[in-house]
Design an enzyme around this catalytic site. Structure first.
Site, PDB file in Angstrom:
ATOM      1  N   LYS A   8       8.020   4.785   7.256  1.00  0.00           N
ATOM      2  CA  LYS A   8       8.030   3.454   6.645  1.00  0.00           C
ATOM      3  C   LYS A   8       9.394   2.779   6.783  1.00  0.00           C
ATOM      4  CE  LYS A   8       9.184   3.121   2.503  1.00  0.00           C
ATOM      5  NZ  LYS A   8       9.385   3.180   1.042  1.00  0.00           N
ATOM      6  N   THR A   9      10.470   3.498   6.503  1.00  0.00           N
ATOM      7  CA  THR A   9      11.801   2.901   6.537  1.00  0.00           C
ATOM      8  C   THR A   9      12.169   2.458   7.945  1.00  0.00           C
ATOM      9  OG1 THR A   9      12.475   4.305   4.692  1.00  0.00           O
ATOM     10  CG2 THR A   9      14.225   3.250   5.945  1.00  0.00           C
ATOM     11  N   ASP A  54       9.585  -4.031   0.143  1.00  0.00           N
ATOM     12  CA  ASP A  54       9.388  -2.577   0.182  1.00  0.00           C
ATOM     13  C   ASP A  54       8.760  -2.106  -1.129  1.00  0.00           C
ATOM     14  OD1 ASP A  54       9.472   0.018   1.047  1.00  0.00           O
ATOM     15  OD2 ASP A  54      11.615   0.292   0.694  1.00  0.00           O
ATOM     16  N   GLU A  55       8.047  -0.980  -1.083  1.00  0.00           N
ATOM     17  CA  GLU A  55       7.437  -0.353  -2.270  1.00  0.00           C
ATOM     18  C   GLU A  55       6.609  -1.366  -3.066  1.00  0.00           C
ATOM     19  OE1 GLU A  55       7.530   2.710  -2.456  1.00  0.00           O
ATOM     20  OE2 GLU A  55       9.418   3.523  -1.734  1.00  0.00           O
ATOM     21  N   GLN A  77       0.631   6.098  -3.810  1.00  0.00           N
ATOM     22  CA  GLN A  77       1.872   6.556  -4.434  1.00  0.00           C
ATOM     23  C   GLN A  77       2.321   5.639  -5.567  1.00  0.00           C
ATOM     24  OE1 GLN A  77       4.925   8.540  -1.860  1.00  0.00           O
ATOM     25  NE2 GLN A  77       3.782   7.625  -0.179  1.00  0.00           N
ATOM     26  N   ARG A 132       5.230  16.076  -0.797  1.00  0.00           N
ATOM     27  CA  ARG A 132       6.683  16.254  -0.653  1.00  0.00           C
ATOM     28  C   ARG A 132       6.995  17.431   0.264  1.00  0.00           C
ATOM     29  NH1 ARG A 132       7.762  11.817  -0.992  1.00  0.00           N
ATOM     30  NH2 ARG A 132       5.510  11.645  -0.978  1.00  0.00           N
TER      31      ARG A 132
END
Length: 725
Positions: free
Chosen positions: A45-46, A227-228, A258, A604
């Protein structure tokens, strides 16, 4: 800089695109119109966000000042700015890049007068906000004990998260809070101040009342990136939607699976209704995972598929391979759970695994205590991420101060810490006067305070001190006659400390109460109170995090955005995870957020993920039978192996197998064999227990012994906690 038409672009000169997979590249190059990028865990994503920003600037679609990019933390904003500059080969200065709050401050400094402020307005932090609310309550003759400032602050903050001014709040259930909200805003205006919630709210008011200001920003921002997006609240959503009505080039990146911060105002519905809010939107799914193995992704995806409120995507990988199946490991109790995980960590360390690449994720903060104790015994260094180690937490330090003063009446540091906690009307001036008296007389601070309390001086502080010492003397006299654990409970209750947290309506109060209950359980393991306090002193002096390679210990909420080779997910039991409070407060929506929390936890892991549960857990009410979390049976069979506390693999019929993983079953209680007894106790044996003393075994059920104690009556005790007399 000449602006280039999109159809003039070619791969020549755009090498930064060659490293992207097809969906990632599509997300970068789809620059026009509303775009929703559903970025699953570990899907890059980043990289997509920063490359998209660089692409817009490098192709001349916009100048830096015409780009708005929103992140949720200042750290993320700085990292993004650095990455964009690296791709550009030059500075990325000029972009409107930052958090919602920082961007709103930038706007409000320019137009402060339009919302009743001056441009040099002050931004209040949480402490300032509470101090101001306390002043208002006092001025209005409202009892703080009945209406906690923290509770009122929480209600006001939630209203602001929803974009509601005090004029828009419906009167009814929260009449008092609504009235205080109005008074609070009036005081803020007089002080030329704003709290964090105001930064968004004032911007919304500005855009609503000054349409020409809104239009100027709509014209300025040709491209907007967020973002997010799944973590945005209503006020943030309204702010973004107003600005996006200009160019319509709004790109939101997020993962509905998430969204785990509903308790602090995040609204998962923002991302779920994106296509409805922005007709003609392009939805791009990033599903190729570069972090985890196929088994881990399959387990996480199978779990989250049970949520109804999601847009849907399936993570996959062709780089990490199949890997190890997710391990579900049953344990007898929390002590056994800590031993199992500690042994696994030592085994992995011997195989060359770094401790820093291992993490234990828990649902509730109180769970960390058992692991911390175990790691100290094994000599395994650890760090607590997103919080303090158990014995460093405020409520634990306060409780320990009461106990230290109980055992050592001259402990001035402990006395000063708790003499006005909870509030007893003993102010700072009184404390300073006691210090002066102690120095003049050459005695300890508590002795000086007792001397002052017994003097003929009048005043509320003297009476409060006298009452305090009367209580201390009474509790201390009980040490020789009552079990030390009962005295601890009495001290916490009669001092008002437990009540203080019960009446506190802040979000962290329930967790603090859970930690206090866990402290009582820890004390039960020691025969005498001084021995426990000595143990704590050694614990606090040990493991000061001087070593770099340490096991990571944290809550599931703190783990979002992190990754580790090995992840232990502890305490997956009904009544603990999913957390009952979440379901009580939010029903099905709360259950789905808990399931998303489980998805975050599993995803994770890069190499291996291990879930543990207990068949019984020692809670503040004593030993309680537990059953595995409902989430365990939602994990697909082909991606996991289930080992019961006896070390045998369980099949769906409740028997054991060396190959077959657990399949679908309806009643968790039916999957276990009768526990194997690993002890040698027999009926009639005399035993000794640290707390209850001597007794006789009258019945045996696996590892549970029914014991008739000489002085404490009949009790059921786990065999590990008694010795033959």
């Amino acid at each position: 800089m000449a602006l280039l038409a999109e159809n003039e672009m070619s791969d020549a000169g755009f090498d930064y695109l060659s490293s992207l997979n097809s969906p990632q590249r599509l997300a970068v190059e789809t620059t026009e119109g509303p775009v929703l990028i559903l970025a699953g865990a570990g899907t890059g994503k980043t990289r997509v966000l920063t490359t998209r920003l660089a692409h817009i600037l490098m192709t001349g679609l916009a100048y830096p000042g015409e780009v708005l990019a929103v992140t949720f933390t200042n750290k993320a904003a700085q990292e993004m700015k650095g990455r964009v500059a690296h791709l550009l080969g030059r500075s990325a200065d000029g972009m409107w890049l930052g958090t919602f709050h920082s961007l709103c401050v930038r706007i409000l400094r320019r137009y402060a007068e339009a919302v009743g402020l001056q441009s040099n307005f002050t931004i209040l932090d949480t402490d300032d906000q509470l101090r101001l609310l306390k002043q208002i309550l006092k001025a209005e003759n409202i009892d703080e004990k009945q209406h906690s400032p923290k509770m009122i602050a929480s209600v006001i903050n939630r209203w602001k998260d929803r974009g509601l001014t005090h004029n828009q709040v419906k009167r009814g259930e929260h009449d008092l809070a609504a009235n205080i909200y109005q008074l609070y805003q009036e005081r803020l205006s007089i002080l030329n101040a704003a709290d964090f919630g105001d930064l968004l709210l004032h911007c919304l008011t500005l855009f609503k009342n000054q349409p020409e200001v809104l239009k100027s920003y709509q014209s300025q921002f040709k491209y907007m990136l967020v973002d997010e997006y799944q973590d945005t609240n209503v006020a943030q959503y309204l702010w973004l939607r107003l600005l996006a009505q200009g160019s319509h080039n709004l790109c939101c990146v997020g993962d509905d699976d998430q969204s785990i911060y509903g308790w602090r105002g995040a609204e998962v519905g923002n991302i779920l209704k994106f296509e409805k809010d922005f007709p003609g939107a392009t939805v791009i799914r990033l599903e190729q995972n570069y972090r985890s193995t196929s088994h881990i992704l399959g387990a996480a995806s199978g779990l989250i598929a049970h949520n109804a409120g999601r847009l849907g995507k399936t993570l996959w990988t062709d780089e990490k391979g199949e890997g190890e199946p997710l391990l579900i490991r049953g344990t007898w109790d929390s002590g056994d759970e800590a031993r199992f995980i500690g042994d696994e960590i030592e085994s992995l360390q011997r195989q060359g695994e770094s401790l820093g690449e291992m993490a234990i994720l828990v649902r509730a903060g109180f769970q960390t205590r058992e692991f911390e104790e175990r790691f100290l015994k094994l000599g395994i260094p650890y760090r607590v991420i997103g919080g303090l180690r158990f014995y460093e937490r405020l409520e634990i330090r306060d409780a320990l101060a009461y106990l230290r003063l109980l055992i050592q009446p001259d402990d001035g540091l402990a006395f000063e810490r708790i003499i006005n906690t909870p509030r007893r009307g003993i102010g700072e001036s009184t404390i300073q006067a006691l210090h002066v008296l102690a120095r003049e007389q050459g005695i300890s601070l508590p002795r000086a305070a007792r001397y002052y309390a017994e003097s003929e001086t009048k005043g509320a502080a003297r009476l409060a001190l006298r009452k305090f010492f009367e209580d201390m003397d009474r509790w201390r006299s009980m040490l020789d006659t009552e079990p030390h654990v009962e005295i601890v409970k009495i001290v916490l209750d009669e001092s008002g400390y437990t009540t203080m947290w019960q009446e506190d309506k802040s979000a962290d109060a329930p967790g603090r109460l859970e930690n206090l209950k866990e402290l009582v359980l820890a004390i039960e393991e020691f025969q005498f109170l001084p021995g426990f306090l000595e143990h704590v002193s050694l614990v606090m002096d040990n493991n000061q995090q001087a070593k770099e390679d340490m096991v990571n210990l944290m809550t599931l909420h703190s783990a979002k955005g992190l990754e580790f080779n090995t992840v232990f997910l502890a305490g997956w039991e009904e009544g603990l995870f999913p957390h009952p409070k979440s379901m009580q407060d939010s029903g099905q929506a709360g259950l789905e957020e808990e399931r998303r929390l489980g998805y975050v936890g599993i995803s994770r892991a890069k190499k291996r993920s291990i879930i543990t549960y207990c068949l019984q857990r020692r809670m503040h009410k004593g030993w309680q039978t537990a059953i595995p979390s409902r989430f365990i049976k939602e994990i697909p069979n082909k991606h996991m192996i289930h080992i019961n506390p006896n070390g045998a693999e369980v099949n769906r019929l409740g028997g054991t197998s060396s190959r077959t993983p657990i399949a679908d079953f309806r009643n968790f209680k039916d999957i276990y064999e009768k526990p194997v007894s690993f002890h040698t106790f027999e009926i009639g044996d005399r035993i000794f227990h640290q707390k209850f003393g001597y007794g006789e075994v009258i019945e045996i059920d696996g590892d549970k012994l029914n014991i008739e104690f000489d002085h404490s009556g009949n009790k059921k005790i786990i065999a590990d906690f008694v010795n033959k007399a």
